[in-house]
Design an enzyme around this catalytic site. Structure first.
Site, PDB file in Angstrom:
ATOM      1  CG  ASP A  33      16.284  -3.771 -54.301  1.00  0.00           C
ATOM      2  OD1 ASP A  33      16.729  -2.669 -53.932  1.00  0.00           O
ATOM      3  OD2 ASP A  33      15.286  -3.883 -55.047  1.00  0.00           O
ATOM      4  CB  VAL A 118      19.134   5.770 -44.972  1.00  0.00           C
ATOM      5  CG1 VAL A 118      19.772   6.843 -45.841  1.00  0.00           C
ATOM      6  CG2 VAL A 118      20.221   5.053 -44.165  1.00  0.00           C
ATOM      7  CB  THR A 119      13.645   5.419 -45.809  1.00  0.00           C
ATOM      8  OG1 THR A 119      14.264   4.175 -46.133  1.00  0.00           O
ATOM      9  CG2 THR A 119      12.523   5.695 -46.788  1.00  0.00           C
ATOM     10  CG  HIS A 175      17.611  14.669 -42.915  1.00  0.00           C
ATOM     11  ND1 HIS A 175      18.775  15.370 -43.102  1.00  0.00           N
ATOM     12  CD2 HIS A 175      17.482  13.867 -44.006  1.00  0.00           C
ATOM     13  CE1 HIS A 175      19.335  15.005 -44.248  1.00  0.00           C
ATOM     14  NE2 HIS A 175      18.560  14.098 -44.814  1.00  0.00           N
TER      15      HIS A 175
END
EC number: 1.1.1.37
Length: 309
Positions: A33, A118-119, A175
């Site tokens: 991160d 996943v973003t 999605h």
């Protein structure tokens, strides 16, 4: 030699994914991160849970992509979360730049990895990761259908008062609001739900599934993370164990379902090396039309990204 999974983004989804994967004890984990001390602290906390929970994988946190070198799987969770009133599409401008930067830094260090995106907006971000990585499409896949199907399964189980383990569901499409749950292919121990639930109740469950992410945002004020992370962990395990799982995922289509050069959620066989097979199921005219409407919504996002670059 133990396998290695790098999770980019140590926020709620990334850290919870690491937690679920640690519990499975199938790979060493790296949390990355940009926020100083955040991935290091979460990784250490997870590592210290190992003696209690019975896992012994190595878990490290870093602010440097060098720590990800040689990964078998790269999970990209970095990005701005949805906020109340924000659609996935609103995230486009912010998150496309984040995903591009992340991928360009991580992919060269792990040239044989499978990337799981996943973003959000998910399907559009898969296109960004594919282009930025230079990987073949089979090794860039998006986590969407597992989560959408899990929500569908959970709501069906609640409706019938049965175990969700006995409910199997299929959800196609992008999605988001245009996803296409398929009641015909949704069963309880092999029995189609069309024989168990009235049509009006099925439609209500379909609508709740489509709004599943939004419902969580309205309740929490931010995006879901337990169910998305569990869905990612299932996909990672399928790749690492070469499990040949049949799952719905955002996958690059080259003519399947009549859709060309686009990431859309469809059933795949997932194992070592990523997408081994794209499975085409028979659709009614109505289902196919709904899938194409969903695909067109994704294509509009991809076109919008081109205007922003």
């Amino acid at each position: 030699m133990r396998r290695k999974v790098s999770i980019i983004g140590a926020g709620a989804v990334g850290a919870t994914t690491a937690q679920y994967l640690a519990a499975r004890n199938i790979a060493d984990l790296v949390l990355v991160d940009i926020v100083e001390n955040l991935p290091q602290g979460k990784a250490l906390d997870l590592l210290e849970a190992g003696p209690v929970l019975g896992y012994d994988c190595q878990i490290v946190g870093s602010n440097s992509y060098d720590a990800t070198a040689g990964s078998d799987v790269i999970v990209i969770t970095s990005g701005s979360p949805r906020k109340p009133g924000m659609s996935r599409d609103d995230l486009l401008r912010v998150n496309m730049n984040i995903v591009r930067s992340v991928t360009e830094q991580a992919a060269p260090l792990s040239p044989d990895a499978v990337i799981i995106v996943v973003t959000n907006p998910l399907d559009a971000m898969c296109h960004v990761a594919l282009e930025a990585s230079g990987f073949p499409p089979a090794r860039v896949v998006g986590q969407a259908g597992v989560l959408d199907a899990a929500r569908f399964r959970a709501f069906v189980a609640l409706e019938l008062g049965v175990s969700p383990r006995d409910v199997h569901a299929m959800v196609l499409g992008g999605h988001g609001d245009t996803m296409v749950p398929l009641p015909r292919y949704t069963t309880v121990s092999g029995i189609p739900i069309t024989q168990l639930i009235p049509a009006d109740r099925i439609q209500a469950i379909v609508e709740r599934t489509r709004d599943g992410g939004g419902e969580i945002v309205r309740l929490l004020g931010t995006s879901a993370f337990y169910a998305p992370a569990a869905s990612v962990a299932e996909m990672v395990e399928a790749v690492l164990l070469d499990a040949n799982r049949v799952l719905a995922a955002s996958t690059y289509l080259t003519g399947q379902y009549g859709i060309h050069d686009l990431y859309v959620g469809v059933p795949i066989r997932l194992g070592a090396g990523g997408v081994k097979e794209i499975i085409e199921v028979e659709l009614t005219d109505e289902e196919r039309a709904a899938l194409h409407r969903s695909a067109n919504a994704v294509r509009e996002l991809v076109q919008a990204m081109k205007q922003l670059t």
